[in-house]
Write a protein that holds these residues in place. Structure first.
Motif, PDB file in Angstrom:
ATOM      1  N   SER A  13       1.037  -1.000   0.045  1.00 11.94           N
ATOM      2  CA  SER A  13      -0.116   0.304  -0.759  1.00 11.94           C
ATOM      3  C   SER A  13       1.090   1.245   0.013  1.00 11.94           C
ATOM      4  N   GLY A  14       0.472   2.070  -0.809  1.00 15.38           N
ATOM      5  CA  GLY A  14       1.892   3.092  -0.582  1.00 15.38           C
ATOM      6  C   GLY A  14       0.595   4.602  -0.321  1.00 15.38           C
ATOM      7  N   SER A  15       1.161   5.141   0.225  1.00 10.29           N
ATOM      8  CA  SER A  15       0.689   6.486   1.147  1.00 10.29           C
ATOM      9  C   SER A  15       0.955   7.723   0.437  1.00 10.29           C
ATOM     10  N   GLU A  16       1.949   7.328  -0.614  1.00 11.30           N
ATOM     11  CA  GLU A  16       2.435   9.077  -1.075  1.00 11.30           C
ATOM     12  C   GLU A  16       3.775   8.032  -3.080  1.00 11.30           C
ATOM     13  N   VAL A  17       3.152   8.541  -3.756  1.00 12.74           N
ATOM     14  CA  VAL A  17       3.903   8.298  -5.006  1.00 12.74           C
ATOM     15  C   VAL A  17       4.236   9.307  -5.458  1.00 12.74           C
ATOM     16  N   ILE A  18       5.683   9.385  -5.910  1.00 12.91           N
ATOM     17  CA  ILE A  18       5.890  11.195  -6.655  1.00 12.91           C
ATOM     18  C   ILE A  18       7.019  10.327  -7.720  1.00 12.91           C
ATOM     19  N   VAL A  19       6.688  10.449  -9.394  1.00 10.31           N
ATOM     20  CA  VAL A  19       6.572  10.448 -10.207  1.00 10.31           C
ATOM     21  C   VAL A  19       8.518  11.596 -10.261  1.00 10.31           C
ATOM     22  N   PRO A  20       9.689  11.294 -10.306  1.00  9.90           N
ATOM     23  CA  PRO A  20      10.430  11.821 -10.962  1.00  9.90           C
ATOM     24  C   PRO A  20      10.280  12.874 -12.155  1.00  9.90           C
ATOM     25  N   ASP A  21      11.328  13.850 -12.685  1.00 12.79           N
ATOM     26  CA  ASP A  21      11.210  14.242 -13.085  1.00 12.79           C
ATOM     27  C   ASP A  21      12.386  14.323 -14.038  1.00 12.79           C
ATOM     28  N   LEU A  22      12.219  13.502 -15.171  1.00  9.02           N
ATOM     29  CA  LEU A  22      13.349  12.565 -16.066  1.00  9.02           C
ATOM     30  C   LEU A  22      13.736  13.305 -17.519  1.00  9.02           C
ATOM     31  N   THR A  23      12.481  14.843 -17.633  1.00  6.08           N
ATOM     32  CA  THR A  23      13.154  15.761 -18.499  1.00  6.08           C
ATOM     33  C   THR A  23      14.101  16.276 -19.083  1.00  6.08           C
ATOM     34  N   GLU A  24      14.831  16.413 -17.902  1.00  6.00           N
ATOM     35  CA  GLU A  24      16.046  18.243 -17.952  1.00  6.00           C
ATOM     36  C   GLU A  24      17.590  16.805 -16.889  1.00  6.00           C
TER      37      GLU A  24
END
Length: 102
Positions: A13-24
Motif C-alpha cells: 500500500s502506497g501512501s505517497e507516490v512521487i514521479v521523478p522529472d526525467l526531462t532535464e
C-alpha cells in the motif's frame, strides 16, 4: 508505504507516490572535457565547488586531452551531480563552452 502479508501473497500500500522529472539533462554520465595543461590545483578546487553545489545521482567523468593522448577518469561518487541546465551553465562558465562537447 506499507507491506502486509496475507496468506500466500504480499500486499503493498502506497501512501505517497512521487514521479521523478526525467526531462532535464543528459542520460548517462556528465563528461567534462578539458586540456590536461589546464588541470591545475586552483581550477580543480573550483570544479569541485561547482560539482558539490549540484548534488545528485549522476556520475561525472573528466576527459583530459593531451596532444597525443586522451585520459578519461571517473570522478568519485561523492561528486555525483544532478545534470540540470544550471550545472551545465556553471561548468561552461568555469571551463568554457566546449567543456561538455563529446
Amino acid at each position: 508505504g506499507r507491506v502486509r502479508r496475507r496468506e500466500d501473497r504480499l500486499e503493498l500500500s502506497g501512501s505517497e507516490v512521487i514521479v521523478p522529472d526525467l526531462t532535464e539533462g543528459p542520460s548517462g554520465p556528465v563528461v567534462i572535457t578539458m586540456p590536461v595543461n589546464r588541470c591545475t590545483p586552483p581550477l580543480v578546487e573550483q570544479l569541485r565547488d561547482v560539482l558539490q553545489s549540484h548534488p545528485g545521482m549522476t556520475e561525472v567523468q573528466l576527459r583530459l586531452q593531451a596532444r597525443q593522448k586522451t585520459t578519461v577518469m571517473r570522478i568519485g561518487d561523492r561528486f555525483r551531480v544532478t545534470p540540470t541546465s544550471s550545472l551545465m551553465a556553471d561548468l561552461k562558465a568555469l571551463l568554457g563552452p566546449s567543456c561538455l562537447a563529446s
